[in-house]
Scaffold this motif. Structure first.
Motif, PDB file in Angstrom:
ATOM      1  N   GLU A 185       0.838  -1.214   0.000  1.00 27.64           N
ATOM      2  CA  GLU A 185       0.000   0.000   0.000  1.00 27.64           C
ATOM      3  C   GLU A 185       0.868   1.258   0.000  1.00 27.64           C
ATOM      4  OE1 GLU A 185      -2.426  -0.690   3.433  1.00 27.64           O
ATOM      5  OE2 GLU A 185      -3.721  -2.124   2.380  1.00 27.64           O
ATOM      6  N   LEU A 186       1.974   1.222   0.747  1.00 26.71           N
ATOM      7  CA  LEU A 186       2.899   2.351   0.775  1.00 26.71           C
ATOM      8  C   LEU A 186       3.514   2.577  -0.607  1.00 26.71           C
ATOM      9  CD1 LEU A 186       4.644   4.487   2.294  1.00 26.71           C
ATOM     10  CD2 LEU A 186       6.261   2.628   2.749  1.00 26.71           C
ATOM     11  N   PHE A 187       3.972   1.486  -1.249  1.00 31.65           N
ATOM     12  CA  PHE A 187       4.562   1.612  -2.581  1.00 31.65           C
ATOM     13  C   PHE A 187       3.532   2.050  -3.622  1.00 31.65           C
ATOM     14  CE2 PHE A 187       8.004  -1.188  -0.883  1.00 31.65           C
ATOM     15  CZ  PHE A 187       9.032  -0.282  -1.070  1.00 31.65           C
ATOM     16  N   ALA A 188       2.268   1.667  -3.424  1.00 30.88           N
ATOM     17  CA  ALA A 188       1.210   2.117  -4.343  1.00 30.88           C
ATOM     18  C   ALA A 188       1.101   3.638  -4.311  1.00 30.88           C
ATOM     19  CB  ALA A 188      -0.124   1.469  -3.977  1.00 30.88           C
ATOM     20  N   ARG A 189       1.225   4.216  -3.114  1.00 25.93           N
ATOM     21  CA  ARG A 189       1.186   5.686  -3.005  1.00 25.93           C
ATOM     22  C   ARG A 189       2.446   6.319  -3.598  1.00 25.93           C
ATOM     23  NH1 ARG A 189      -1.223   4.224   1.904  1.00 25.93           N
ATOM     24  NH2 ARG A 189       0.658   4.511   3.128  1.00 25.93           N
ATOM     25  N   ILE A 190       3.592   5.658  -3.386  1.00 22.32           N
ATOM     26  CA  ILE A 190       4.859   6.184  -3.922  1.00 22.32           C
ATOM     27  C   ILE A 190       4.857   6.176  -5.447  1.00 22.32           C
ATOM     28  CG2 ILE A 190       7.344   5.681  -4.152  1.00 22.32           C
ATOM     29  CD1 ILE A 190       7.250   4.727  -1.209  1.00 22.32           C
ATOM     30  N   PHE A 191       4.303   5.104  -6.050  1.00 19.36           N
ATOM     31  CA  PHE A 191       4.350   4.954  -7.506  1.00 19.36           C
ATOM     32  C   PHE A 191       3.221   5.677  -8.238  1.00 19.36           C
ATOM     33  CE2 PHE A 191       6.702   0.835  -6.537  1.00 19.36           C
ATOM     34  CZ  PHE A 191       7.937   1.395  -6.817  1.00 19.36           C
ATOM     35  N   ARG A 192       2.233   6.185  -7.519  1.00 19.93           N
ATOM     36  CA  ARG A 192       1.100   6.860  -8.158  1.00 19.93           C
ATOM     37  C   ARG A 192       1.544   7.955  -9.135  1.00 19.93           C
ATOM     38  NH1 ARG A 192      -2.052   9.129  -3.853  1.00 19.93           N
ATOM     39  NH2 ARG A 192      -2.849   7.048  -3.506  1.00 19.93           N
ATOM     40  N   PRO A 193       2.525   8.810  -8.787  1.00 10.23           N
ATOM     41  CA  PRO A 193       2.924   9.877  -9.719  1.00 10.23           C
ATOM     42  C   PRO A 193       3.520   9.371 -11.034  1.00 10.23           C
ATOM     43  CG  PRO A 193       3.763  10.313  -7.508  1.00 10.23           C
ATOM     44  CD  PRO A 193       3.218   8.929  -7.502  1.00 10.23           C
ATOM     45  N   TYR A 194       3.965   8.100 -11.056  1.00 10.19           N
ATOM     46  CA  TYR A 194       4.572   7.573 -12.283  1.00 10.19           C
ATOM     47  C   TYR A 194       3.535   7.079 -13.290  1.00 10.19           C
ATOM     48  CZ  TYR A 194       8.887   7.791  -9.625  1.00 10.19           C
ATOM     49  OH  TYR A 194       9.944   8.229  -8.891  1.00 10.19           O
ATOM     50  N   PHE A 195       2.275   7.060 -12.876  1.00  9.41           N
ATOM     51  CA  PHE A 195       1.208   6.593 -13.759  1.00  9.41           C
ATOM     52  C   PHE A 195       0.463   7.767 -14.377  1.00  9.41           C
ATOM     53  CE2 PHE A 195       1.856   2.639 -11.547  1.00  9.41           C
ATOM     54  CZ  PHE A 195       1.509   1.666 -12.467  1.00  9.41           C
ATOM     55  N   GLU A 196       0.225   7.658 -15.683  1.00 10.54           N
ATOM     56  CA  GLU A 196      -0.642   8.618 -16.368  1.00 10.54           C
ATOM     57  C   GLU A 196      -2.089   8.273 -16.010  1.00 10.54           C
ATOM     58  OE1 GLU A 196       0.686  10.997 -17.966  1.00 10.54           O
ATOM     59  OE2 GLU A 196       2.708  10.291 -18.431  1.00 10.54           O
ATOM     60  N   PRO A 197      -3.019   9.209 -16.170  1.00  9.24           N
ATOM     61  CA  PRO A 197      -4.425   8.921 -15.842  1.00  9.24           C
ATOM     62  C   PRO A 197      -4.993   7.710 -16.582  1.00  9.24           C
ATOM     63  CG  PRO A 197      -4.124  11.262 -16.162  1.00  9.24           C
ATOM     64  CD  PRO A 197      -2.830  10.615 -16.553  1.00  9.24           C
ATOM     65  N   GLU A 198      -4.467   7.444 -17.793  1.00  6.79           N
ATOM     66  CA  GLU A 198      -4.996   6.290 -18.543  1.00  6.79           C
ATOM     67  C   GLU A 198      -4.337   4.973 -18.150  1.00  6.79           C
ATOM     68  OE1 GLU A 198      -1.518   7.797 -20.876  1.00  6.79           O
ATOM     69  OE2 GLU A 198      -3.242   8.744 -19.928  1.00  6.79           O
ATOM     70  N   GLY A 199      -3.365   5.018 -17.236  1.00  7.77           N
ATOM     71  CA  GLY A 199      -2.767   3.780 -16.730  1.00  7.77           C
ATOM     72  C   GLY A 199      -1.411   3.440 -17.295  1.00  7.77           C
ATOM     73  N   SER A 200      -0.855   4.257 -18.177  1.00  3.66           N
ATOM     74  CA  SER A 200       0.480   3.970 -18.716  1.00  3.66           C
ATOM     75  C   SER A 200       1.541   4.649 -17.853  1.00  3.66           C
ATOM     76  CB  SER A 200       0.582   4.451 -20.167  1.00  3.66           C
ATOM     77  OG  SER A 200       0.372   5.851 -20.221  1.00  3.66           O
ATOM     78  N   PRO A 229      -3.684  -1.917  -4.992  1.00  3.47           N
ATOM     79  CA  PRO A 229      -4.048  -1.134  -6.180  1.00  3.47           C
ATOM     80  C   PRO A 229      -3.400   0.246  -6.176  1.00  3.47           C
ATOM     81  CG  PRO A 229      -5.874  -1.192  -4.624  1.00  3.47           C
ATOM     82  CD  PRO A 229      -4.796  -2.059  -4.053  1.00  3.47           C
ATOM     83  N   VAL A 230      -2.967   0.701  -7.350  1.00  2.00           N
ATOM     84  CA  VAL A 230      -2.512   2.084  -7.533  1.00  2.00           C
ATOM     85  C   VAL A 230      -3.708   2.835  -8.085  1.00  2.00           C
ATOM     86  CG1 VAL A 230      -0.891   3.618  -8.701  1.00  2.00           C
ATOM     87  CG2 VAL A 230      -0.161   1.311  -8.040  1.00  2.00           C
ATOM     88  N   ARG A 231      -4.125   3.898  -7.409  1.00  2.00           N
ATOM     89  CA  ARG A 231      -5.319   4.639  -7.820  1.00  2.00           C
ATOM     90  C   ARG A 231      -4.960   6.035  -8.294  1.00  2.00           C
ATOM     91  NH1 ARG A 231      -9.831   1.951  -5.719  1.00  2.00           N
ATOM     92  NH2 ARG A 231      -9.337   0.542  -4.002  1.00  2.00           N
TER      93      ARG A 231
END
Length: 195
Positions: free
Chosen positions: A48-63, A143-145
């Motif tokens: 869950e912590l890594f999901a928050r860390i990696f969120r900025p690396y995702f575009e809104p469409e998921g790429s 999940p990364v949201r």
């Protein structure tokens, strides 16, 4: 008469030894189960912590906002100081990056129980042998949201081998204690037989 007493002492000693080993197993197996369950909970929090860390690396469409090689190197560097393996997966189950293995050589992960759970919006965990690495792992995925949408999955894995030494330590302490107890029982039995 002496030989009968010796046979009885041998039998009682054997029965005592078997009972002590059975008790040791009844103590160690729940400890192992508890230790693995506690490790699963810890890994879920890490995922869950890594999901928050990696969120900025995702575009809104998921790429991903960086290329696969760069992302793989980033994960490898991030995991180098940790005992865990990190994997990032898209919503189709494709591996976008892994700290221990080239992502392009890994099969689709959508069917993995912990990944399927994360893709449905819930943090999940599982224990099994890795098809990629050929070792038993404890897995947790979150999940990364972006907003209300799940755009990817972060997964953390720990080799079961890294958890079991603590359990085996307890096992050897119990065996040593029971071994000493068995020697005392045998000694007392032989002393009684002689007197």
């Amino acid at each position: 008469m002496k030989s009968l007493r010796r046979v009885l002492i041998f039998r009682y000693t054997l029965i005592t030894a078997l009972v002590l080993v059975a008790v040791a197993l009844l103590v160690v197996l729940p400890i192992r189960s508890f230790t693995l369950s506690r490790e699963e909970d810890t890994l879920e929090k890490q995922a869950e912590l890594f999901a928050r860390i990696f969120r900025p690396y995702f575009e809104p469409e998921g790429s991903l906002s960086m290329d696969a090689d760069e992302f793989g190197a980033y994960l490898e560097g991030l995991a180098s100081d940790l005992p865990t393996r990190l994997t990032v997966i898209d919503t189709y189950g494709r591996v976008l990056g892994d700290s221990d293995f080239p992502a392009e050589e890994m099969e689709n992960h959508a069917g993995r129980p912990e990944v399927a759970s994360a893709l449905s919006g819930r943090t999940g965990s599982a224990r099994r042998e890795s098809r990629t690495m050929g070792k038993a792992y404890i897995y947790a995925a979150a999940p990364v949201r972006v907003g209300d949408r799940v755009v990817g999955v972060t997964r953390v894995a720990l080799e079961e081998e890294d958890v079991t030494p603590a359990v085996f330590g307890v096992w050897w302490i119990i065996l040593a204690a029971f071994g000493a107890l068995l020697l005392v029982i045998v000694g007392a039995s032989v002393w009684t037989e002689r007197s």
